[in-house]
Design a protein around this motif. Structure first.
Motif, PDB file in Angstrom:
ATOM      1  N   LEU A 104     -12.011  33.496 -19.188  1.00 39.65           N
ATOM      2  CA  LEU A 104     -13.439  33.619 -19.510  1.00 39.65           C
ATOM      3  C   LEU A 104     -13.841  32.653 -20.619  1.00 39.65           C
ATOM      4  O   LEU A 104     -14.945  32.110 -20.626  1.00 39.65           O
ATOM      5  CB  LEU A 104     -13.764  35.056 -19.948  1.00 39.65           C
ATOM      6  CG  LEU A 104     -13.757  36.109 -18.832  1.00 39.65           C
ATOM      7  CD1 LEU A 104     -13.992  37.488 -19.424  1.00 39.65           C
ATOM      8  CD2 LEU A 104     -14.836  35.794 -17.808  1.00 39.65           C
TER       9      LEU A 104
ATOM     10  N   ASP B 237     -24.672  31.083 -18.784  1.00 40.41           N
ATOM     11  CA  ASP B 237     -23.954  32.332 -19.090  1.00 40.41           C
ATOM     12  C   ASP B 237     -22.585  31.966 -19.655  1.00 40.41           C
ATOM     13  O   ASP B 237     -21.763  31.338 -18.965  1.00 40.41           O
ATOM     14  CB  ASP B 237     -23.809  33.160 -17.798  1.00 40.41           C
ATOM     15  CG  ASP B 237     -23.132  34.492 -18.050  1.00 40.41           C
ATOM     16  OD1 ASP B 237     -22.782  34.767 -19.227  1.00 40.41           O
ATOM     17  OD2 ASP B 237     -22.913  35.243 -17.077  1.00 40.41           O
TER      18      ASP B 237
ATOM     19  N   HIS C 171     -20.334  34.219 -20.613  1.00 40.37           N
ATOM     20  CA  HIS C 171     -19.465  35.375 -20.324  1.00 40.37           C
ATOM     21  C   HIS C 171     -19.107  36.178 -21.582  1.00 40.37           C
ATOM     22  O   HIS C 171     -18.134  36.941 -21.566  1.00 40.37           O
ATOM     23  CB  HIS C 171     -18.157  34.951 -19.639  1.00 40.37           C
ATOM     24  CG  HIS C 171     -18.350  34.086 -18.441  1.00 40.37           C
ATOM     25  ND1 HIS C 171     -19.125  34.467 -17.353  1.00 40.37           N
ATOM     26  CD2 HIS C 171     -17.888  32.842 -18.139  1.00 40.37           C
ATOM     27  CE1 HIS C 171     -19.110  33.501 -16.454  1.00 40.37           C
ATOM     28  NE2 HIS C 171     -18.397  32.488 -16.906  1.00 40.37           N
TER      29      HIS C 171
ATOM     30  N   TRP D 204     -18.816  39.962 -21.082  1.00 45.07           N
ATOM     31  CA  TRP D 204     -17.591  40.383 -20.403  1.00 45.07           C
ATOM     32  C   TRP D 204     -16.372  40.212 -21.294  1.00 45.07           C
ATOM     33  O   TRP D 204     -15.467  41.050 -21.314  1.00 45.07           O
ATOM     34  CB  TRP D 204     -17.394  39.576 -19.116  1.00 45.07           C
ATOM     35  CG  TRP D 204     -18.340  39.995 -18.047  1.00 45.07           C
ATOM     36  CD1 TRP D 204     -19.452  39.351 -17.634  1.00 45.07           C
ATOM     37  CD2 TRP D 204     -18.237  41.197 -17.275  1.00 45.07           C
ATOM     38  NE1 TRP D 204     -20.084  40.061 -16.647  1.00 45.07           N
ATOM     39  CE2 TRP D 204     -19.353  41.209 -16.405  1.00 45.07           C
ATOM     40  CE3 TRP D 204     -17.344  42.258 -17.245  1.00 45.07           C
ATOM     41  CZ2 TRP D 204     -19.584  42.243 -15.511  1.00 45.07           C
ATOM     42  CZ3 TRP D 204     -17.569  43.277 -16.355  1.00 45.07           C
ATOM     43  CH2 TRP D 204     -18.683  43.275 -15.493  1.00 45.07           C
TER      44      TRP D 204
END
Lengths: 231, 319
Positions: free
Chosen positions: B76, B172, B174, B177
């Motif tokens: 990520l 984005d 991440h 997340w």
């Protein structure tokens, strides 16, 4: 009797087991360096209890108790092993460790004192040979007779060349000839400087050696001169 | 001190015929002063084996969660996604071209790859059904960007440039997340470590009970050792040695069982029923085994040291 440093000194000592009446009362006695005493008295009079106090298995409930000049009744726990190592005890019930061989039982005081096996192997072997058990060094106590156990216990008590030897009925399980040899050994060790106390019922033995006698009756200790010839 | 010549002669004669006693003496010279636990030691060994097994599993969980979290977060962390929306396909295509030009000119962009429209639609098929996404939706374009760490640390400039070049573009990183996964990983690690500590605590408790029971059972031996001049420390060392041997035996059994179980899990994850698991593939490498071996070693040491302290405390109450 030999005069020297005090090995044992009791001053108005009493011993009671828990809440029971005192087993020993107002014991006052001394044992000097190189002295020999027989300890006699009827069964249950307190002979073993007196010995137990001396070899530091029981703590007096009152009075002063000095061992090798130290106040043993008040000594810190850490100081006790060093005092115990100066005492050799022949227990009435032998108290051999069943999982160890005769050799290992005799070597026990040396081992716990941290002595290297190379240093004590010869002494242990010599002692076991002397008591006639050289051929049973590897035997476990379960395979030994009562007399043999007694001799192993004797060898264990003597292996560290103690300053004080305590024997509780040391001739009780051996034949008269071996009993006589054992007593002669005590006398010899006594002549070499060890103080000795032998608790016994054998009045013949007491009389034959002519050593001073401590008599216990009704929890009280009294002293009487020994009879018979000197050793 | 030779007072018994005949006995010595008899003994020499006996030894000449039977050398076994001397051999036995040399063989037994290292005999422990406390008796071998024998059958009585078996239950303790079994319990320590179970404790060790659980400790290894807890340690393995800790390592697995650690590795999974590391793999998830590193993936990520190295990627950002640019999404371009538009009123129609032409507007989206124009936005994609503009965004790709911006990305090409941006320092720290390692690679920028546009996902095909079909590929993006396929991601929606589980929810919308096969073919429906393309037929009924104006699907946004997706550009996956591999970014250098220095770019990731400051995305505001890129975000502004993308917004200026392609009004329908959103970036984005991440982060949401990443934070959630990191938090979940930390919880998993804490739980595994908690289980490990619980197992160690149980090993301590068992060791205390066993040491007390052992002292009670060997009361006579301990008493004789004291009377011949043994210190508490000497006796405690003997007990510690006994518990260390029992603990080591149990720990090795537990470690072997746990490694077998983990090996089977690893095989299942690579080939069988658990192959699609989102957990990373589990393999028992040298480094991993070293970490896992630390668990039974810890169990063994905790057992031995607890026994030692228990004995010292118990003996300190005696005369």
């Amino acid at each position: 009797m030999d005069a020297g440093k005090e090995i044992v000194r009791f001053e108005e000592v009493g011993l009671a087991y828990e809440d029971a009446p005192e087993t020993l009362s107002n014991v006052t006695m001394t044992l000097g360096e190189g002295e020999f005493r027989f300890l006699t008295g009827p069964s249950g009079a307190g002979k073993t209890s007196l010995l137990k106090m001396i070899y530091l298995a029981h703590k007096p409930t009152r009075g002063n108790f000095f061992l090798f000049g130290e106040n043993a009744a008040e000594a810190p726990r850490e100081a006790l092993p060093a005092l115990r190592r100066r005492i050799g005890v022949v227990f009435q019930e032998f108290r051999l460790l069943d999982h160890l061989t005769a050799f290992e039982n005799v070597a026990l005081p040396m081992k716990v004192a941290g002595v290297n096996q190379n240093q004590y192997r010869e002494d242990v072997s010599e002692l076991l040979n002397w008591v006639g058990l050289g051929h049973r060094m590897g035997a476990k106590p379960a395979t030994l007779s009562g007399g043999e156990k007694q001799r192993v216990a004797l060898a264990r008590a003597l292996v560290s060349k103690p300053d004080l030897i305590l024997a509780d009925e040391p001739t009780g399980n051996v034949d008269p000839a071996m009993g006589e040899r054992i007593m002669k050994l005590f006398v010899e060790l006594n002549k070499l400087g060890a103080a000795v106390i032998v608790a016994t019922h054998d009045l013949h033995l007491v009389q034959s050696l002519g050593k001073p006698v401590l008599r216990i009756a009704d929890g009280k200790v009294s002293r009487s001169a020994g009879a018979g010839g000197a050793a | 001190m030779k007072m018994h010549e005949t006995d010595q002669d008899a003994q020499a004669d006996h030894e000449a015929r039977d050398p076994a006693p001397r051999q036995r003496f040399f063989r037994n010279r290292g005999a422990p002063l406390l008796p071998e636990a024998g059958a009585a030691g078996a239950p303790l060994t079994a319990v320590i084996a179970v404790m060790s097994f659980l400790a290894v599993l807890a340690m393995a969980s800790l390592l697995m969660v650690n590795r999974a979290a590391s793999e998830w977060t590193s993936a990520l962390r190295s990627e950002i996604t640019v999404q371009i929306k538009g009123a129609d396909e032409a507007e989206i295509a124009a936005g994609v071209s503009a965004a790709l030009r911006v990305l090409e000119d941006t320092e720290g962009v390692i690679e920028a790859t546009q996902r095909g429209r079909e590929e993006t639609a396929a991601l929606l098929e589980p929810w919308l059904g096969e073919g429906n996404a393309q037929a009924f939706l104006n699907i946004p374009a997706i550009i996956e960007v591999k970014a250098a760490p220095e770019l990731r640390s400051n995305l505001d400039l890129l975000r502004n440039r993308l917004a200026a070049a392609a009004p329908g573009a959103t970036l984005d990183d991440h982060a949401r997340w990443h934070n959630r996964l990191s938090s979940a990983a930390r919880s998993g690690q804490a739980m595994a470590f908690g289980v490990f500590l619980l197992v160690m605590g149980a090993a301590c408790a068992i060791s205390i009970f066993a040491a007390r029971a052992g002292l009670a059972a060997n009361h006579e031996i301990v008493s004789v050792l004291h009377l011949v001049g043994a210190t508490d420390d000497f006796i405690a060392t003997e007990v510690q040695r006994r518990f260390f041997i029992l603990g080591l035996r149990g720990a090795l059994i537990g470690l072997a069982a746990a490694l077998l179980a983990l090996g089977l899990v690893g095989v299942a994850m690579r080939t069988g029923v658990a192959a699609d698991s989102f957990l990373p593939a589990f393999s028992l490498g040298g480094f991993m085994i070293l970490w896992l071996a630390a668990a039974p070693v810890a169990t063994c040491l905790v057992t031995a040291l607890t026994a030692r302290l228990t004995v010292l405390k118990t003996l300190s109450r005696q005369y």
